[in-house]
Scaffold this active site. Structure first.
Site, PDB file in Angstrom:
ATOM      1  N   GLY A  11      55.778  52.888  34.294  1.00 45.06           N
ATOM      2  CA  GLY A  11      56.096  51.456  34.251  1.00 45.06           C
ATOM      3  C   GLY A  11      55.489  50.845  32.999  1.00 45.06           C
ATOM      4  O   GLY A  11      54.324  50.450  33.011  1.00 45.06           O
ATOM      5  N   MET A  15      51.986  44.857  32.067  1.00 43.57           N
ATOM      6  CA  MET A  15      50.720  45.406  32.570  1.00 43.57           C
ATOM      7  C   MET A  15      50.579  46.884  32.185  1.00 43.57           C
ATOM      8  O   MET A  15      49.536  47.314  31.707  1.00 43.57           O
ATOM      9  CB  MET A  15      50.641  45.271  34.097  1.00 43.57           C
ATOM     10  N   GLY A  16      51.653  47.638  32.389  1.00 46.64           N
ATOM     11  CA  GLY A  16      51.626  49.083  32.138  1.00 46.64           C
ATOM     12  C   GLY A  16      51.350  49.411  30.683  1.00 46.64           C
ATOM     13  O   GLY A  16      50.511  50.259  30.371  1.00 46.64           O
ATOM     14  N   ASN A 105      49.882  45.411  43.344  1.00 43.16           N
ATOM     15  CA  ASN A 105      49.384  44.629  44.484  1.00 43.16           C
ATOM     16  C   ASN A 105      50.117  45.051  45.757  1.00 43.16           C
ATOM     17  O   ASN A 105      50.809  44.256  46.384  1.00 43.16           O
ATOM     18  CB  ASN A 105      49.597  43.134  44.239  1.00 43.16           C
ATOM     19  N   SER A 131      42.768  43.877  38.473  1.00 41.71           N
ATOM     20  CA  SER A 131      42.834  42.436  38.211  1.00 41.71           C
ATOM     21  C   SER A 131      42.466  42.105  36.773  1.00 41.71           C
ATOM     22  O   SER A 131      41.611  42.752  36.178  1.00 41.71           O
ATOM     23  CB  SER A 131      41.900  41.684  39.151  1.00 41.71           C
ATOM     24  N   LYS A 185      41.532  43.931  46.848  1.00 42.30           N
ATOM     25  CA  LYS A 185      42.279  43.169  45.833  1.00 42.30           C
ATOM     26  C   LYS A 185      43.059  42.019  46.496  1.00 42.30           C
ATOM     27  O   LYS A 185      43.189  40.928  45.942  1.00 42.30           O
ATOM     28  CB  LYS A 185      43.228  44.096  45.061  1.00 42.30           C
ATOM     29  N   HIS A 188      40.623  39.329  47.049  1.00 40.88           N
ATOM     30  CA  HIS A 188      40.366  38.748  45.718  1.00 40.88           C
ATOM     31  C   HIS A 188      41.438  37.696  45.412  1.00 40.88           C
ATOM     32  O   HIS A 188      41.141  36.578  44.971  1.00 40.88           O
ATOM     33  CB  HIS A 188      40.388  39.870  44.670  1.00 40.88           C
ATOM     34  N   ASN A 189      42.678  38.046  45.661  1.00 43.99           N
ATOM     35  CA  ASN A 189      43.766  37.114  45.357  1.00 43.99           C
ATOM     36  C   ASN A 189      43.748  35.887  46.270  1.00 43.99           C
ATOM     37  O   ASN A 189      44.102  34.791  45.847  1.00 43.99           O
ATOM     38  CB  ASN A 189      45.123  37.820  45.457  1.00 43.99           C
ATOM     39  N   GLU A 192      41.332  33.742  44.792  1.00 45.12           N
ATOM     40  CA  GLU A 192      41.980  33.230  43.561  1.00 45.12           C
ATOM     41  C   GLU A 192      42.873  32.012  43.874  1.00 45.12           C
ATOM     42  O   GLU A 192      42.807  30.989  43.193  1.00 45.12           O
ATOM     43  CB  GLU A 192      42.804  34.373  42.954  1.00 45.12           C
ATOM     44  N   ARG A 447      42.129  24.172  79.012  1.00 47.33           N
ATOM     45  CA  ARG A 447      42.862  25.407  79.320  1.00 47.33           C
ATOM     46  C   ARG A 447      42.741  25.739  80.795  1.00 47.33           C
ATOM     47  O   ARG A 447      43.698  26.174  81.451  1.00 47.33           O
ATOM     48  CB  ARG A 447      42.325  26.578  78.479  1.00 47.33           C
ATOM     49  N   HIS A 453      42.821  29.148  83.148  1.00 50.48           N
ATOM     50  CA  HIS A 453      42.464  30.212  82.207  1.00 50.48           C
ATOM     51  C   HIS A 453      40.988  30.604  82.283  1.00 50.48           C
ATOM     52  O   HIS A 453      40.572  31.509  81.561  1.00 50.48           O
ATOM     53  CB  HIS A 453      42.826  29.792  80.781  1.00 50.48           C
TER      54      HIS A 453
HETATM   55  C1  6PG Z   1      45.121  39.419  39.070  1.00 58.06           C
HETATM   56  C2  6PG Z   1      46.191  38.526  39.627  1.00 58.06           C
HETATM   57  C3  6PG Z   1      47.511  39.221  39.614  1.00 58.06           C
HETATM   58  C4  6PG Z   1      48.712  38.309  39.776  1.00 58.06           C
HETATM   59  C5  6PG Z   1      48.692  37.522  41.047  1.00 58.06           C
HETATM   60  C6  6PG Z   1      49.654  36.357  41.000  1.00 58.06           C
HETATM   61  O1  6PG Z   1      44.150  39.609  39.784  1.00 58.06           O
HETATM   62  O2  6PG Z   1      45.265  39.889  37.954  1.00 58.06           O
HETATM   63  O3  6PG Z   1      45.871  38.177  40.930  1.00 58.06           O
HETATM   64  O4  6PG Z   1      47.459  40.254  40.546  1.00 58.06           O
HETATM   65  O5  6PG Z   1      48.793  37.467  38.685  1.00 58.06           O
HETATM   66  O6  6PG Z   1      49.041  38.386  42.057  1.00 58.06           O
HETATM   67  O7  6PG Z   1      49.932  36.061  42.301  1.00 58.06           O
HETATM   68  P1  6PG Z   1      50.973  34.986  42.774  1.00 58.06           P
HETATM   69  O8  6PG Z   1      52.256  35.250  42.043  1.00 58.06           O
HETATM   70  O9  6PG Z   1      51.091  35.183  44.227  1.00 58.06           O
HETATM   71  O10 6PG Z   1      50.379  33.668  42.371  1.00 58.06           O
END
Ligand code: 6PG
Length: 469
Positions: A11, A15-16, A105, A131, A185, A188-189, A192, A447, A453
């Protein structure tokens, strides 16, 4: 054809291409695979110009044959069906003992399925979160590899060479078995998403409530990035306000449509947190805000029915100081939620995660890198079993220093009709988590009232039912 390349990458998209050049820049010989011959040629040219060993191939057979056995092949293709398609394409040419790495991802259950499938055929498999975007891929990402330790050993030298470095230490570590890397990851997102939305809320408050110009907003973010909020996201946010639109010559940010798109990782984080029973209020709110943003027509219509009048009495400099503290508060809460989710997932999925190591490799390369992660690393180093950052004495001190400011800004946003869902959710999470006795006794009574319940008592063991009427 030579069969000497150390590392293969499938790919050659943004990124690749960047990742393979990164690996090649550290002296490894590399091969790339992409059906698009133009991308292969572009790689050959760029590598030749830089004196790197990298060659592009357009067929799986030539690509696989160009690699030294046991082969190390990384895929950087869109998550979902394309990953399975690449695996099926490569497999007939691979030999037992070869390693396949998915650097996308991917959803964590897909990774577990693929690892099992590969192992049955005698191949090794790693699901690695990567990331840092395009620049990170080229200059040093944060890498979160999961799978078997033996499989990780095959790629460790390359990953350690090309990962970002903080104080000379690479931002990569073995995360855990199976899907642990992709899972970490994903979280992490989720963090984010929350941080990005919090910064957008601060922008909204500065723009609409304080009437600040883009230039003033830019210099405020720049200033903040020199202090306790120092982070990649604050840094790029300040840069965004400098960019001029090529079409109009005006500030580009003002011409961007206010609909937040998503590829799904934040939503997966929220969904999985619900399944695990982990509260993730800030991330949930950030996902919902992206969803709400899609309802543009409805929002424009409603704006006419419910006009907002904003009124601020406090001094601007004081409000900006409070806003900085409010963001700091919410950033801490966002990381606290993410780390607590990892702690729970580690037990549930037997990942055996080392939270100090995870916080440590997030200090550089990745999108959520921030100075705050150094303190988070220390907190988990001091107490590996820490269930929630809120329970750490140093963090308690930090939070107590800024929580009043967070409340003032949240109150201001509510009084003036500025949506600040993530800031408010962060405060709600904090308040709920630090309340010894919540009002959920009443929910239990309700409840039991309508559905028998049952409930538990505070003074006796067992379950109880009352005829309420
Ligand atoms: C990273 C980013 C990367 C990507 C996001 C965007 O850590 O480099 O998180 O993985 O840019 O997944 O996510 P969305 O399109 O859901 O905002």
């Amino acid at each position: 054809m030579s069969t000497s390349a150390d590392f293969g990458l499938v790919g050659l998209g943004v990124m690749g291409r960047n990742f393979i050049l990164n690996v090649a820049s550290h002296g490894f010989s590399t091969s790339g695979l992409d059906r698009d011959m133009e991308k292969c040629n572009a790689l050959d040219k760029e590598a030749a110009a830089a004196g790197y060993k990298a060659k592009g191939y357009a067929t799986a057979k030539d690509f696989v044959n160009s690699l030294k056995a046991p082969r190390v092949i990384m895929m950087l293709v869109p998550a979902g069906a394309p990953v399975d398609a690449v695996i099926n394409d490569l497999m007939p040419h691979m030999s037992p003992g070869d390693l396949l790495i998915d650097g996308g991802n991917s959803f964590y259950t897909d990774t577990d399925r693929r690892e099992k499938f590969c192992q049955e055929k005698g191949f090794r498999f790693i699901g690695a979160g990567v990331s840092g975007g395009a620049k990170g891929a080229r200059l040093g990402p944060s890498i979160m590899p999961g799978g078997s330790p033996e499989a990780y050993a095959m790629v460790k030298p390359m990953f350690e060479a090309c990962a970002a470095k903080v104080n000379g230490e690479p931002c990569v570590t073995y995360i855990g078995p199976g899907s642990a890397g992709n899972y970490v990851k994903m979280v992490h997102n989720g963090i984010e998403y929350g941080l990005m939305q919090l910064l957008s809320e601060a922008y909204d408050i500065m723009k609409r409530l304080l009437g600040m110009s883009n230039e003033e907003i830019q210099s405020t973010f720049t200033q903040w990035n020199k202090g306790k909020l120092q982070s990649f996201l604050v840094e790029i946010t300040s840069q965004i306000f400098l960019k001029k639109d090529e079409l109009t010559g005006k500030d580009l940010v003002d011409f961007i449509q206010d609909k937040g798109k998503q590829k799904g990782t934040g939503k997966w984080t929220s969904q999985n947190a619900m399944d695990l029973g982990v509260p993730l209020l800030t991330v949930d709110a950030s996902v919902s805000m992206r969803v709400i943003s899609a309802y543009k027509d409805d929002r424009v219509q409603a704006e006419k029915l419910y006009p907002v009048t904003t009124k601020v009495q406090a001094e601007k400099a004081e409000l900006l100081r409070q806003l900085e503290d409010a963001l700091y508060f919410s950033f801490i809460i966002s990381y606290a939620q993410g780390m607590s989710m990892l702690a729970q997932a580690s037990v549930e999925y037997k990942y055996n995660l080392n939270l100090a190591e995870i916080a440590k490799i997030w200090r550089g390369g990745c999108i959520i890198r921030a100075v705050l992660l150094e303190d988070i690393t220390q907190a988990f180093k001091a107490n590996a079993g820490l269930k929630n950052l809120l329970l750490d004495a140093n963090f308690a001190q930090k939070i107590n220093g800024v929580q009043a400011a967070a409340r003032s800004i949240a109150a201001l946003s509510i009084q003036n009709g500025i949506p600040a869902a993530c800031l408010q959710a962060s405060i709600s999470y904090f308040d709920a988590m630090r309340t010894g006795r919540l009002a959920l006794n009443l929910v239990q009574a309700q409840r039991d009232f309508f559905g028998s319940h049952t409930y538990e008592r505070i003074d006796k063991e067992g379950t109880f039912h009352t005829e309420w009427e």
